[in-house]
Design an enzyme around this catalytic site. Structure first.
Site, PDB file in Angstrom:
ATOM      1  N   ASP A 399       0.793  -1.263   0.081  1.00 46.33           N
ATOM      2  CA  ASP A 399       0.182   0.022   0.102  1.00 46.33           C
ATOM      3  C   ASP A 399       0.886   1.288   0.056  1.00 46.33           C
ATOM      4  OD1 ASP A 399      -2.768   1.259   0.368  1.00 46.33           O
ATOM      5  OD2 ASP A 399      -1.644   2.106   2.198  1.00 46.33           O
ATOM      6  N   GLU A 452       0.983  -0.638  -5.071  1.00 43.37           N
ATOM      7  CA  GLU A 452       0.241   0.440  -5.470  1.00 43.37           C
ATOM      8  C   GLU A 452       0.930   1.795  -5.546  1.00 43.37           C
ATOM      9  OE1 GLU A 452      -3.606   3.034  -3.453  1.00 43.37           O
ATOM     10  OE2 GLU A 452      -1.851   2.274  -2.308  1.00 43.37           O
TER      11      GLU A 452
END
Length: 730
Positions: A399, A452
């Site tokens: 993330d 990401e």
């Protein structure tokens, strides 16, 4: 029994105050000139008696819970302590008669940042040590004056359980006999200024269920049954394999279910829909459910909201046995400021950067890790390995990578300091990500890491040893979320059809950079919350047009180069935004609901997309090879039509045509390869069974020797309104 020489005042004060670095030097049994000195610290005890074979001697009370005496013995016997309180008497082993239960090699590797199984060295570990069963507690707190263990086993009073410092490693250790699985504990840390703080174990492998936050002594007893899956999961490189992902927020997929109850429902549902993988939003323990797991306090513990760690293993195992890979979101970019967790863990910045400006994350009110600190980097790299080795996770979606890579991320001018080269790249974060990826790929065959990353950083999915134009080696990820495709395609699809021709380039732009990285096309949770509306609700027009565009968009997405990811609820065109408090609107699929065919039709389409996708190598075999794609016509802006070919390694083509206009286009000519005599319509998102209008091409379409779109042959098809159609050689 002779009285012992009293402790020095300084030692006594530091020991009783929880600020002594070597309690083992004061407590336990030690040779002295006249025999063996026994000293025990047991607050609230009335008396303490040393009991051994042929020996029973009551120690002298020294006040403040200290008991001591000298016995005329030459060797330390195998002894126990009989501790008498006002209302009870207990027999215990003396925690201060044991050598350290963590090895010098463990400490050396940790100090060097190379302990790839750090969870075996730090934290709470049930074990047999010197022939005695108990639990070894270890914690890294280099700035602490002292550390004590508190828990339900000592009524949360750590006076009797001070830990010893293991030298320059900054690690504190204590083996506590008789303590086993299920015990609650924390570390009581005396800060450099003498104040105290009570902290959960950063390495805890199990925690209490939030909002409670104690750590729990844990040992796995799970017997895996997924050997076949583990042996074959890496047979084909991920970027050359079918890879379609169903993203799930476990606590709200079916609210109230445990891990084991989820195992009875989730694998069957995903298998029926044909997804190859499931991706869990973060399962690491987090105090606030509304963070969806993205503010982690227990990096080594699956959230206790749905069960124990072995229950989570059971869920992963069930998915593997159903032939489904398991990905999980991993959050090494930041952590929350809760005063019982990692923030200023031992009284000073430890896991976070020493510079407050570098430590504070400007967007989320959290703290950023200090990737340049050896032990912190080790903590995170080992954590990535931990989930893959201990829980058989098949992939980590990392993330917020962009927030790690840039020193100026979300910071104003003057609010950040350039790196040593004068640039804005966070060199420590780059080195950390490279090390993490290299370590995971080396230790865990078949695992994929996914970034990401929302910028144009060069080489996110390039090997770490290949240096790019910017002078950096690749970050070493296997795949990267294509945030640009997601944004541009949703902007296009949300426009009224009459305006789409002015945004045509937003759909074709992705092919300019499609092969710069190994991409995943994500329609994730981030796109269906916070006022962004669900996928179907982004589409313009009436309900029929919204659903039709939703189906056409999914057909286009599954044919576009790159892997697919779809968030739960979007597979049946849920109209409402997702909310973690209640999850998907499953009632829309209830046969009693009058609109049920609308939603079930979209779900049937997703099932057929996945099954046709998995059986058609042209759609995935050359996802990262420019030779796997060619436009038929990428410039049909006035028609709102996108047509292209996908090519398998053996040359077998697939034609994909999407009509983003609400009108039927009859006799639409498309240039095709001349060697294919006829084409079958193998998927049509306008089919009646999906809730469409039923405009199809039921008979094989013959290729005609009419040059078109720069090709030597062509076919003439009917393009349904707001629909995607796929053709394969007949």
């Amino acid at each position: 029994m002779r009285p012992a020489a009293p402790l020095a005042d300084e030692d006594r004060i530091r020991l009783l105050g929880g600020a002594h670095h070597d309690p083992h030097g004061l407590l336990g049994a030690h040779p002295v000139r006249s025999g063996l000195l026994f000293r025990v610290l047991r607050p609230y005890a009335v008396s303490v008696t040393v009991v051994a074979k042929g020996l029973r001697a009551t120690l002298h009370a020294e006040g403040d819970g200290l008991f001591a005496g000298v016995l005329p013995l030459r060797r330390i016997p195998d002894y126990e302590l009989l501790v008498e309180y006002e209302d009870s008497t207990v027999t215990v082993r003396d925690a201060y008669r044991f050598l350290p239960a963590v090895g010098e090699l463990d400490l050396h590797l940790f100090s060097e940042g190379r302990h790839e199984q750090l969870w075996r060295a730090l934290g709470a570990r049930p074990m047999d040590h010197q022939g005695v069963t108990g639990t070894r507690f270890t914690v890294w707190a280099p700035n602490a004056q002292g550390v004590r263990i508190v828990g339900n086993f000592n009524f949360w009073d750590g006076t009797a359980h001070p830990m010893r410092s293991l030298g320059s490693s900054g690690v504190w250790e204590l083996f506590v006999p008789g303590i086993g699985e299920g015990e609650l504990y924390k570390f009581e840390i005396t800060r450099p200024d003498g104040s105290k703080t009570l902290r959960a174990d950063p390495m805890a492998r199990r925690t209490e269920c939030p909002p409670a936050n104690a750590s729990v002594v844990e040992e796995s007893h799970y017997h895996w049954k997924d050997a076949d899956w583990m042996a074959r999961r890496g047979e084909r490189p991920v970027h050359q394999a079918p890879f379609s992902v169903y993203e799930v927020h476990l606590p709200s997929w079916r609210p109230g279910l445990t891990y084991r109850q989820l195992a009875a429902q989730l694998p069957a549902y995903i298998k029926d829909l044909g997804f190859t993988h499931v991706e869990f939003m973060p399962v690491s323990e987090h105090p606030f459910g509304g963070s969806w797991g993205y503010q982690v306090t227990g990096f080594y513990a699956p959230t206790a909201r749905m069960g124990a760690p072995d229950d989570f293993r059971y869920l992963v195992d069930a998915l593997h046995r159903a032939g489904i890979g398991v990905l999980m979101d991993w959050v090494p970019a930041h952590f929350p400021r809760d005063d019982w967790a990692l923030a200023e863990f031992d009284g000073r910045p430890l896991y976070e950067h020493q510079d407050p400006a570098r430590a504070a994350h400007p967007d989320w009110g959290t703290l950023e890790f200090d990737y340049g600190r050896t032990e912190v980097r080790n903590f995170l790299v080992a954590n990535a390995v931990y989930w893959c080795e201990e829980f058989h996770i098949d992939g980590l979606r990392v993330d917020a990578v962009a927030s790690m890579l840039y020193l100026d991320y979300s910071r104003e001018d003057g609010g950040w300091t350039p790196n040593i080269h004068g640039g804005r790249e966070n060199l420590d974060a780059v080195a950390f990500l490279q090390e993490m990826n290299a370590t995971v790929y080396r230790r865990c065959p078949g695992v994929v890491t996914i970034a990401e990353e929302s910028t144009a950083w060069d080489g996110v999915t390039r090997a770490t040893h290949h240096v790019g134009p910017g002078g950096f080696g690749g970050l070493g990820f296997g795949l990267k979320w294509n945030m640009g495709w997601m944004h541009d395609s949703l902007v296009y699809a949300s426009k009224e059809p009459v305006h789409r021709k002015y945004h045509h380039g937003e759909m074709t732009f992705s092919m300019i950079y499609a092969y710069s990285e190994n991409y995943v096309l994500p329609i994730s949770h981030d796109e269906v919350v916070h006022g962004k509306r669900s996928l179907v609700s982004k589409m313009p027009g009436d309900w029929w047009q919204q659903r039709a565009t939703h189906r056409a968009y999914l057909g286009y997405m599954w044919a576009h180069p790159g892997k697919q990811l779809l968030f739960m609820g979007q597979e049946f065109a849920q109209g409402a935004e997702w909310a973690e408090s209640h999850g998907p609107d499953w009632w829309l699929l209830d046969p009693a609901y009058e609109a049920e065919p609308d939603h079930r039709g979209v779900r049937d389409l997703v099932r057929d997309l996945n099954r046709r996708y998995a059986g058609t190598p042209a759609l995935w075999e050359r996802d990262t090879d420019p030779a796997g794609f060619s436009w038929i016509d990428g410039d049909a802006a006035d028609d709102n039509v996108f047509s292209f070919l996908r090519h398998a390694a053996d040359g077998t083509p697939l034609v994909s045509v999407t009509n983003f206009s609400p009108v039927v286009r009859h006799a639409y000519r498309l240039g095709v390869p001349g060697h294919v005599p006829a084409w079958d319509e193998v998927l049509n998102t306008d089919a009646l069974r999906y809730g469409g209008s039923g405009v199809t091409n039921p008979e094989p379409l013959k290729s005609e020797p009419v040059p078109w779109n720069g090709r030597e042959a062509s076919l003439v098809a009917v393009l349904p309104p707001l629909a995607t159609v796929w053709f394969l050689p007949a």
